[in-house]
Write an enzyme that holds these catalytic residues in place. Sequence first.
Site, PDB file in Angstrom:
ATOM      1  N   ASP A  82       0.633  -2.646  -4.365  1.00  0.00           N
ATOM      2  CA  ASP A  82      -0.211  -1.562  -4.856  1.00  0.00           C
ATOM      3  C   ASP A  82       0.616  -0.290  -5.014  1.00  0.00           C
ATOM      4  O   ASP A  82       1.140   0.254  -4.039  1.00  0.00           O
ATOM      5  CB  ASP A  82      -1.341  -1.318  -3.849  1.00  0.00           C
ATOM      6  CG  ASP A  82      -2.257  -0.205  -4.300  1.00  0.00           C
ATOM      7  OD1 ASP A  82      -3.094  -0.466  -5.186  1.00  0.00           O
ATOM      8  OD2 ASP A  82      -2.123   0.930  -3.799  1.00  0.00           O
ATOM      9  N   TYR A  87       2.283   8.298  -6.509  1.00  0.00           N
ATOM     10  CA  TYR A  87       3.081   7.964  -5.316  1.00  0.00           C
ATOM     11  C   TYR A  87       4.590   7.966  -5.614  1.00  0.00           C
ATOM     12  O   TYR A  87       5.390   7.885  -4.695  1.00  0.00           O
ATOM     13  CB  TYR A  87       2.767   6.563  -4.773  1.00  0.00           C
ATOM     14  CG  TYR A  87       1.354   6.246  -4.400  1.00  0.00           C
ATOM     15  CD1 TYR A  87       0.424   7.235  -4.106  1.00  0.00           C
ATOM     16  CD2 TYR A  87       0.942   4.916  -4.319  1.00  0.00           C
ATOM     17  CE1 TYR A  87      -0.878   6.900  -3.761  1.00  0.00           C
ATOM     18  CE2 TYR A  87      -0.349   4.575  -3.965  1.00  0.00           C
ATOM     19  CZ  TYR A  87      -1.264   5.575  -3.704  1.00  0.00           C
ATOM     20  OH  TYR A  87      -2.543   5.211  -3.358  1.00  0.00           O
ATOM     21  N   LYS A 117      -2.092   3.026 -10.713  1.00  0.00           N
ATOM     22  CA  LYS A 117      -3.273   3.898 -10.881  1.00  0.00           C
ATOM     23  C   LYS A 117      -3.010   5.085 -11.790  1.00  0.00           C
ATOM     24  O   LYS A 117      -1.926   5.675 -11.759  1.00  0.00           O
ATOM     25  CB  LYS A 117      -3.727   4.401  -9.503  1.00  0.00           C
ATOM     26  CG  LYS A 117      -3.901   3.310  -8.488  1.00  0.00           C
ATOM     27  CD  LYS A 117      -4.501   3.794  -7.193  1.00  0.00           C
ATOM     28  CE  LYS A 117      -4.278   2.760  -6.110  1.00  0.00           C
ATOM     29  NZ  LYS A 117      -2.984   2.882  -5.439  1.00  0.00           N
ATOM     30  N   GLN A 219     -11.303   0.373  -5.276  1.00  0.00           N
ATOM     31  CA  GLN A 219     -10.406   0.456  -4.117  1.00  0.00           C
ATOM     32  C   GLN A 219     -10.770   1.697  -3.311  1.00  0.00           C
ATOM     33  O   GLN A 219     -10.704   2.821  -3.826  1.00  0.00           O
ATOM     34  CB  GLN A 219      -8.946   0.529  -4.579  1.00  0.00           C
ATOM     35  CG  GLN A 219      -7.992   0.433  -3.401  1.00  0.00           C
ATOM     36  CD  GLN A 219      -6.541   0.700  -3.770  1.00  0.00           C
ATOM     37  OE1 GLN A 219      -5.937   1.654  -3.298  1.00  0.00           O
ATOM     38  NE2 GLN A 219      -5.977  -0.139  -4.622  1.00  0.00           N
ATOM     39  N   PHE A 297       6.998   0.022   6.298  1.00  0.00           N
ATOM     40  CA  PHE A 297       8.391  -0.078   5.857  1.00  0.00           C
ATOM     41  C   PHE A 297       9.252  -0.516   7.043  1.00  0.00           C
ATOM     42  O   PHE A 297      10.441  -0.212   7.107  1.00  0.00           O
ATOM     43  CB  PHE A 297       8.884   1.267   5.289  1.00  0.00           C
ATOM     44  CG  PHE A 297       8.251   1.638   3.951  1.00  0.00           C
ATOM     45  CD1 PHE A 297       7.414   0.759   3.276  1.00  0.00           C
ATOM     46  CD2 PHE A 297       8.526   2.859   3.358  1.00  0.00           C
ATOM     47  CE1 PHE A 297       6.845   1.096   2.054  1.00  0.00           C
ATOM     48  CE2 PHE A 297       7.957   3.206   2.129  1.00  0.00           C
ATOM     49  CZ  PHE A 297       7.112   2.318   1.483  1.00  0.00           C
ATOM     50  N   ASN A 298       8.625  -1.217   7.994  1.00  0.00           N
ATOM     51  CA  ASN A 298       9.341  -1.684   9.175  1.00  0.00           C
ATOM     52  C   ASN A 298       9.305  -3.215   9.171  1.00  0.00           C
ATOM     53  O   ASN A 298       8.214  -3.807   9.089  1.00  0.00           O
ATOM     54  CB  ASN A 298       8.637  -1.117  10.426  1.00  0.00           C
ATOM     55  CG  ASN A 298       9.146  -1.735  11.703  1.00  0.00           C
ATOM     56  OD1 ASN A 298       8.816  -2.867  12.031  1.00  0.00           O
ATOM     57  ND2 ASN A 298       9.958  -0.993  12.412  1.00  0.00           N
ATOM     58  N   LYS A 299      10.506  -3.845   9.260  1.00  0.00           N
ATOM     59  CA  LYS A 299      10.589  -5.303   9.063  1.00  0.00           C
ATOM     60  C   LYS A 299       9.679  -6.096  10.006  1.00  0.00           C
ATOM     61  O   LYS A 299       8.999  -7.028   9.580  1.00  0.00           O
ATOM     62  CB  LYS A 299      12.037  -5.769   9.227  1.00  0.00           C
ATOM     63  CG  LYS A 299      12.871  -5.430   8.010  1.00  0.00           C
ATOM     64  CD  LYS A 299      14.214  -6.119   8.022  1.00  0.00           C
ATOM     65  CE  LYS A 299      14.868  -5.883   6.666  1.00  0.00           C
ATOM     66  NZ  LYS A 299      16.236  -6.352   6.586  1.00  0.00           N
ATOM     67  N   ARG A 301       6.988  -5.058  11.584  1.00  0.00           N
ATOM     68  CA  ARG A 301       5.550  -4.822  11.330  1.00  0.00           C
ATOM     69  C   ARG A 301       5.112  -5.458   9.989  1.00  0.00           C
ATOM     70  O   ARG A 301       3.981  -5.914   9.862  1.00  0.00           O
ATOM     71  CB  ARG A 301       5.236  -3.321  11.373  1.00  0.00           C
ATOM     72  CG  ARG A 301       5.332  -2.766  12.788  1.00  0.00           C
ATOM     73  CD  ARG A 301       4.756  -1.375  12.912  1.00  0.00           C
ATOM     74  NE  ARG A 301       5.617  -0.334  12.387  1.00  0.00           N
ATOM     75  CZ  ARG A 301       6.608   0.259  13.047  1.00  0.00           C
ATOM     76  NH1 ARG A 301       6.862  -0.107  14.297  1.00  0.00           N
ATOM     77  NH2 ARG A 301       7.339   1.201  12.500  1.00  0.00           N
ATOM     78  N   GLU A 304       4.466  -8.878  11.112  1.00  0.00           N
ATOM     79  CA  GLU A 304       3.281  -8.892  11.997  1.00  0.00           C
ATOM     80  C   GLU A 304       1.981  -8.812  11.176  1.00  0.00           C
ATOM     81  O   GLU A 304       1.008  -9.501  11.472  1.00  0.00           O
ATOM     82  CB  GLU A 304       3.391  -7.677  12.928  1.00  0.00           C
ATOM     83  CG  GLU A 304       2.222  -7.467  13.843  1.00  0.00           C
ATOM     84  CD  GLU A 304       2.331  -6.136  14.593  1.00  0.00           C
ATOM     85  OE1 GLU A 304       3.450  -5.756  15.032  1.00  0.00           O
ATOM     86  OE2 GLU A 304       1.290  -5.461  14.742  1.00  0.00           O
ATOM     87  N   ASN A 305       2.005  -8.003  10.119  1.00  0.00           N
ATOM     88  CA  ASN A 305       0.780  -7.781   9.338  1.00  0.00           C
ATOM     89  C   ASN A 305       0.367  -9.001   8.508  1.00  0.00           C
ATOM     90  O   ASN A 305      -0.761  -9.077   8.034  1.00  0.00           O
ATOM     91  CB  ASN A 305       0.952  -6.555   8.439  1.00  0.00           C
ATOM     92  CG  ASN A 305       1.099  -5.277   9.247  1.00  0.00           C
ATOM     93  OD1 ASN A 305       0.757  -5.230  10.416  1.00  0.00           O
ATOM     94  ND2 ASN A 305       1.632  -4.233   8.632  1.00  0.00           N
TER      95      ASN A 305
HETATM   96  P1  A2P Z   1       5.462   1.920   9.400  1.00  0.00           P
HETATM   97  O1  A2P Z   1       5.682   2.017   7.925  1.00  0.00           O
HETATM   98  O2  A2P Z   1       6.487   2.665  10.200  1.00  0.00           O
HETATM   99  O3  A2P Z   1       5.239   0.512   9.890  1.00  0.00           O
HETATM  100  P2  A2P Z   1      -2.222   2.107   6.425  1.00  0.00           P
HETATM  101  O4  A2P Z   1      -1.803   0.744   6.018  1.00  0.00           O
HETATM  102  O5  A2P Z   1      -3.579   2.221   7.033  1.00  0.00           O
HETATM  103  O6  A2P Z   1      -2.020   3.110   5.331  1.00  0.00           O
HETATM  104  O7  A2P Z   1      -1.243   2.565   7.617  1.00  0.00           O
HETATM  105  C1  A2P Z   1       0.120   2.761   7.425  1.00  0.00           C
HETATM  106  C2  A2P Z   1       0.726   3.318   8.684  1.00  0.00           C
HETATM  107  O8  A2P Z   1       0.576   2.379   9.747  1.00  0.00           O
HETATM  108  C3  A2P Z   1       2.187   3.586   8.533  1.00  0.00           C
HETATM  109  O9  A2P Z   1       2.484   4.738   9.275  1.00  0.00           O
HETATM  110  C4  A2P Z   1       2.849   2.375   9.166  1.00  0.00           C
HETATM  111  O10 A2P Z   1       4.088   2.738   9.722  1.00  0.00           O
HETATM  112  C5  A2P Z   1       1.878   1.996  10.233  1.00  0.00           C
HETATM  113  N1  A2P Z   1       1.826   0.544  10.483  1.00  0.00           N
HETATM  114  C6  A2P Z   1       1.859  -0.456   9.586  1.00  0.00           C
HETATM  115  N2  A2P Z   1       1.772  -1.643  10.191  1.00  0.00           N
HETATM  116  C7  A2P Z   1       1.667  -1.396  11.503  1.00  0.00           C
HETATM  117  C8  A2P Z   1       1.552  -2.215  12.657  1.00  0.00           C
HETATM  118  N3  A2P Z   1       1.517  -3.538  12.552  1.00  0.00           N
HETATM  119  N4  A2P Z   1       1.494  -1.604  13.874  1.00  0.00           N
HETATM  120  C9  A2P Z   1       1.539  -0.266  13.990  1.00  0.00           C
HETATM  121  N5  A2P Z   1       1.641   0.575  12.940  1.00  0.00           N
HETATM  122  C10 A2P Z   1       1.714   0.022  11.699  1.00  0.00           C
END
Ligand code: A2P
Length: 363
Positions: A82, A87, A117, A219, A297-299, A301, A304-305
């Site tokens: 997205d 942005y 968008k 959205q 932007f963290n590998k 996380r 994890e997501n």
């Molecule tokens: P980062 O990029 O350092 O992981 P949203 O998706 O609601 O917009 O939230 C994005 C924010 O949540 C970013 O600051 C991101 O930081 C953080 N984030 C994304 N995934 C996780 C996670 N699994 N645990 C904690 N924080 C997360």
Amino acid sequence: MDGYLFSILPSLVQANIYIHTRRWISDKHNRKWAAFPKVALGSSNGTIPLLGFGTAVFPFTASETMKESILHAIKLGYRHFDAAAVYHSEGPLGEAIAEALRLGLIKSRDDLFITSKLWCSDGHRDLVLPALRNTLQNLGLEYLDLYLIHFPVSLEPAARYDVPFKTEDLRPMDFKAVWEAMEECRELGLTKNIGVSNFSCKKLEQLLLTSKIPPVVNQVEISPLWQQKKLRKFCEEKGIHVTAYSPLGARGTAWGSNEVLDCEILKAIAEAKGKTTAQVCLRWVYEQGVSVLVKSFNKERIKENLDIFDWKLSPEECHMIDQIPQQKSCDGLVFISDEGPYKSVEELWDEKISFLVERACDI
Ligand code: A2P
């Protein structure tokens, strides 16, 4: 001749190994892609992957980290991305897609679902098509999967993509005229689907009155702290798919807060299940039948997501989440002005809202 063949044999073997490894990686990723949960989109024949990767960082800037994170996400199996003109993420996304194709991580661009968008300063009948062409050029693509009106408000064209913008540049959006131009974009094949973002039930109703092609997506902000039950029900009745942004509360942005990830109820559920609070949020949104966009932007996380598909929340846990007091994060205050189209946040969102935090700046 034999000598020649003998001399090039190692290179031939190497080339063969390379081709087979690439094919294996690509097949592995395409199997993952095929298994990724998707849902059909209303009036189109297409589908939308139910988990997507958000690219909004504040202040809005393109970066190498953004490109690397997107590429890493493609490697892990994300296929839905997205972006938005405002942005400044279209360039890095386009570069990451080109690199993924070069590396054989995806077979073709068609393996991806790409959204962008229309920003408010392009929210004028004659500026929609040029804006989409510019977006496609930034991305290096021939078509989008989904093009959305970013907010139900226009800005003077001279405001460009500068954020924050001046409130005196705010203008009412001519929904009928702008939507006609969006429909033209779809008819030209420059986007497979058209939709909106940040539209209330009332504004959707207004748009539906004159649209020939109804919006397939709305959205909006959705998290356990802002569940949007009424809007989701309305969209379901109208055959409009809902996509959730800021499912974790968009921590670190001007429109975000820590309160979603700090919510004690969500933390307790996560601890009891051996999951993280973020995974509980994402799983809950996914279980509502809407697609969810998460930015990281963290590998670790990013990985994890992705892990939200092979477990579920119990009815008791869903009941606990249902009881969480509702507060919106993205207040939209920057769109409010005495001289502009919306004089209060209630007029923008068409409902009475309590907000998570008071902010001086927002987008
Ligand atoms: P980062 O990029 O350092 O992981 P949203 O998706 O609601 O917009 O939230 C994005 C924010 O949540 C970013 O600051 C991101 O930081 C953080 N984030 C994304 N995934 C996780 C996670 N699994 N645990 C904690 N924080 C997360």
